[in-house]
Motif scaffolding. Structure first.
Motif, mmCIF file in Angstrom:
data_model
loop_
_atom_site.group_PDB
_atom_site.id
_atom_site.type_symbol
_atom_site.label_atom_id
_atom_site.label_comp_id
_atom_site.label_asym_id
_atom_site.label_seq_id
_atom_site.Cartn_x
_atom_site.Cartn_y
_atom_site.Cartn_z
ATOM 1 N N ASN A 76 -10.228 18.436 -6.984
ATOM 2 C CA ASN A 76 -8.927 18.702 -7.598
ATOM 3 C C ASN A 76 -8.064 17.453 -7.684
ATOM 4 O O ASN A 76 -7.133 17.397 -8.475
ATOM 5 C CB ASN A 76 -8.173 19.776 -6.805
ATOM 6 N N SER A 77 -8.347 16.478 -6.829
ATOM 7 C CA SER A 77 -7.566 15.245 -6.821
ATOM 8 C C SER A 77 -8.379 14.136 -6.163
ATOM 9 O O SER A 77 -9.424 14.389 -5.559
ATOM 10 C CB SER A 77 -6.241 15.442 -6.076
ATOM 11 N N TYR A 78 -7.862 12.918 -6.298
ATOM 12 C CA TYR A 78 -8.477 11.743 -5.679
ATOM 13 C C TYR A 78 -7.430 10.977 -4.902
ATOM 14 O O TYR A 78 -6.239 11.040 -5.208
ATOM 15 C CB TYR A 78 -9.044 10.782 -6.736
ATOM 16 N N ALA A 79 -7.908 10.220 -3.942
ATOM 17 C CA ALA A 79 -7.083 9.228 -3.253
ATOM 18 C C ALA A 79 -7.845 7.915 -3.350
ATOM 19 O O ALA A 79 -9.079 7.903 -3.416
ATOM 20 C CB ALA A 79 -6.872 9.615 -1.798
ATOM 21 N N ILE A 80 -7.113 6.820 -3.371
ATOM 22 C CA ILE A 80 -7.761 5.513 -3.370
ATOM 23 C C ILE A 80 -7.061 4.629 -2.349
ATOM 24 O O ILE A 80 -5.840 4.664 -2.214
ATOM 25 C CB ILE A 80 -7.763 4.864 -4.772
ATOM 26 N N ILE A 81 -7.865 3.899 -1.600
ATOM 27 C CA ILE A 81 -7.358 2.948 -0.605
ATOM 28 C C ILE A 81 -8.067 1.620 -0.863
ATOM 29 O O ILE A 81 -9.285 1.585 -0.994
ATOM 30 C CB ILE A 81 -7.663 3.402 0.838
ATOM 31 N N VAL A 82 -7.294 0.549 -0.942
ATOM 32 C CA VAL A 82 -7.880 -0.790 -1.049
ATOM 33 C C VAL A 82 -7.410 -1.566 0.178
ATOM 34 O O VAL A 82 -6.211 -1.690 0.410
ATOM 35 C CB VAL A 82 -7.443 -1.514 -2.336
ATOM 36 N N HIS A 83 -8.373 -2.036 0.963
ATOM 37 C CA HIS A 83 -7.991 -2.773 2.169
ATOM 38 C C HIS A 83 -8.880 -3.993 2.371
ATOM 39 O O HIS A 83 -9.951 -4.102 1.789
ATOM 40 C CB HIS A 83 -8.046 -1.858 3.404
ATOM 41 N N ASP A 84 -8.373 -4.877 3.212
ATOM 42 C CA ASP A 84 -9.068 -6.099 3.606
ATOM 43 C C ASP A 84 -9.091 -6.107 5.124
ATOM 44 O O ASP A 84 -8.043 -6.292 5.761
ATOM 45 C CB ASP A 84 -8.318 -7.313 3.045
ATOM 46 N N SER A 85 -10.248 -5.887 5.713
ATOM 47 C CA SER A 85 -10.319 -5.799 7.176
ATOM 48 C C SER A 85 -10.125 -7.148 7.856
ATOM 49 O O SER A 85 -9.793 -7.202 9.040
ATOM 50 C CB SER A 85 -11.643 -5.172 7.617
ATOM 51 N N GLY A 90 -7.381 -10.274 10.930
ATOM 52 C CA GLY A 90 -8.229 -9.226 11.485
ATOM 53 C C GLY A 90 -7.522 -7.927 11.798
ATOM 54 O O GLY A 90 -8.141 -6.994 12.299
ATOM 55 N N LEU A 91 -6.237 -7.836 11.506
ATOM 56 C CA LEU A 91 -5.484 -6.610 11.801
ATOM 57 C C LEU A 91 -5.449 -5.652 10.607
ATOM 58 O O LEU A 91 -4.760 -4.652 10.656
ATOM 59 C CB LEU A 91 -4.063 -6.955 12.257
ATOM 60 N N THR A 126 1.973 3.629 0.675
ATOM 61 C CA THR A 126 2.557 2.305 0.870
ATOM 62 C C THR A 126 1.494 1.284 1.242
ATOM 63 O O THR A 126 0.566 1.566 1.983
ATOM 64 C CB THR A 126 3.645 2.334 1.964
ATOM 65 N N ASN A 127 1.675 0.072 0.717
ATOM 66 C CA ASN A 127 0.762 -1.016 1.018
ATOM 67 C C ASN A 127 1.328 -1.873 2.162
ATOM 68 O O ASN A 127 2.300 -1.495 2.809
ATOM 69 C CB ASN A 127 0.493 -1.861 -0.242
ATOM 70 N N ARG A 128 0.741 -3.019 2.364
ATOM 71 C CA ARG A 128 1.127 -3.932 3.461
ATOM 72 C C ARG A 128 2.617 -4.299 3.433
ATOM 73 O O ARG A 128 3.244 -4.457 4.455
ATOM 74 C CB ARG A 128 0.267 -5.197 3.362
ATOM 75 N N ILE A 129 3.180 -4.409 2.229
ATOM 76 C CA ILE A 129 4.581 -4.813 2.126
ATOM 77 C C ILE A 129 5.511 -3.612 1.882
ATOM 78 O O ILE A 129 6.647 -3.771 1.484
ATOM 79 C CB ILE A 129 4.773 -5.901 1.044
ATOM 80 N N GLY A 130 4.984 -2.398 2.149
ATOM 81 C CA GLY A 130 5.808 -1.195 2.067
ATOM 82 C C GLY A 130 6.106 -0.699 0.670
ATOM 83 O O GLY A 130 7.027 0.087 0.478
ATOM 84 N N LYS A 131 5.324 -1.137 -0.306
ATOM 85 C CA LYS A 131 5.561 -0.735 -1.702
ATOM 86 C C LYS A 131 4.446 0.190 -2.185
ATOM 87 O O LYS A 131 3.323 0.128 -1.703
ATOM 88 C CB LYS A 131 5.623 -1.977 -2.593
ATOM 89 N N PRO A 132 4.752 1.003 -3.196
ATOM 90 C CA PRO A 132 3.754 1.944 -3.715
ATOM 91 C C PRO A 132 2.964 1.405 -4.909
ATOM 92 O O PRO A 132 2.674 2.142 -5.841
ATOM 93 C CB PRO A 132 4.627 3.130 -4.123
ATOM 94 N N VAL A 133 2.631 0.130 -4.905
ATOM 95 C CA VAL A 133 1.959 -0.494 -6.043
ATOM 96 C C VAL A 133 0.826 -1.403 -5.573
ATOM 97 O O VAL A 133 0.655 -1.646 -4.390
ATOM 98 C CB VAL A 133 2.958 -1.323 -6.888
ATOM 99 N N TRP A 134 0.086 -1.934 -6.534
ATOM 100 C CA TRP A 134 -0.976 -2.903 -6.245
ATOM 101 C C TRP A 134 -0.376 -4.159 -5.640
ATOM 102 O O TRP A 134 0.586 -4.722 -6.161
ATOM 103 C CB TRP A 134 -1.713 -3.241 -7.534
#
Length: 191
Positions: A76-85, A90-91, A126-134
């Motif tokens: 019914n829906s998708y989620a997407i997460i883009v991260h750099d371990s 390393g955090l 929210t991303n690393r800088i607290g924004k809802p964008v790329w």
């Protein structure tokens, strides 16, 4: 006795080959995530990296195009997460998090989630800088290429089930028991 062992070994080997073939067929037909701009484990073009800022990032801040297919029945829906371990020494750094992407969607155009929320029915996290964008890559100068993992998760949740502003931990907790399948794509970047 040796004859019985040979027969058992033959049956076990045959069964293992059938299971392996079925697994390969299922993997080939399973969820797929890709991009017309880069292949899995290739270098990301610089235009998708972060732009300017205090770290003098060298990109254009444009979000990459993504396409997906073969999602599970009942999505019914998708989620997407883009991260750099390896980000933040390393955090981990979340570069983009979006959830409640309608199950009828199958792609994001280049730049669609750059600078302003994607809009539509999307509930932006929210991303690393607290924004809802790329938020594009901006690794330390001289580092080896870091890995940016794009993970698409198919869910049984309706497109209005989650609240806006979730971080990665909040999203993963909310998806517990609702994830139907997932697939990933890796892009690398260095400067």
């Amino acid at each position: 006795m040796k004859s019985l062992q040979k027969k058992l070994l033959s049956k076990v080997t045959t069964a293992a080959l059938v299971v392996a073939a079925a697994g390969t067929a299922q993997a080939a037909g399973g969820m797929k995530l890709g991009s017309p701009a880069f292949s899995d484990h290739d270098m990301l073009p610089a235009k998708y990296a972060a732009k300017g800022g205090p770290r003098n990032c060298d990109g254009e801040g444009v979000s990459p195009p993504l396409e997906w297919s073969n999602t599970p029945e009942g999505t019914n829906s998708y989620a997407i997460i883009v991260h750099d371990s390896a980000g933040a020494h390393g955090l981990w750094v979340t570069h983009w998090l979006d959830c409640e992407i309608p199950g009828t969607s199958s792609s994001f155009r280049e730049g669609e989630v750059s600078g302003a929320p994607a809009g539509g029915n999307y509930v932006d996290g929210t991303n690393r800088i607290g924004k809802p964008v790329w938020f594009g890559p901006c690794p330390d100068v001289g580092n080896r290429p870091q890995h940016y993992v794009f993970t698409l998760i198919a869910t049984d949740l309706e497109p209005d089930a989650l609240e806006s502003g979730l971080d990665k931990a909040g999203l993963l907790a909310a998806l517990e028991g609702h994830a139907l399948g997932a697939t990933s794509l890796v892009g690398r970047y260095a400067r």
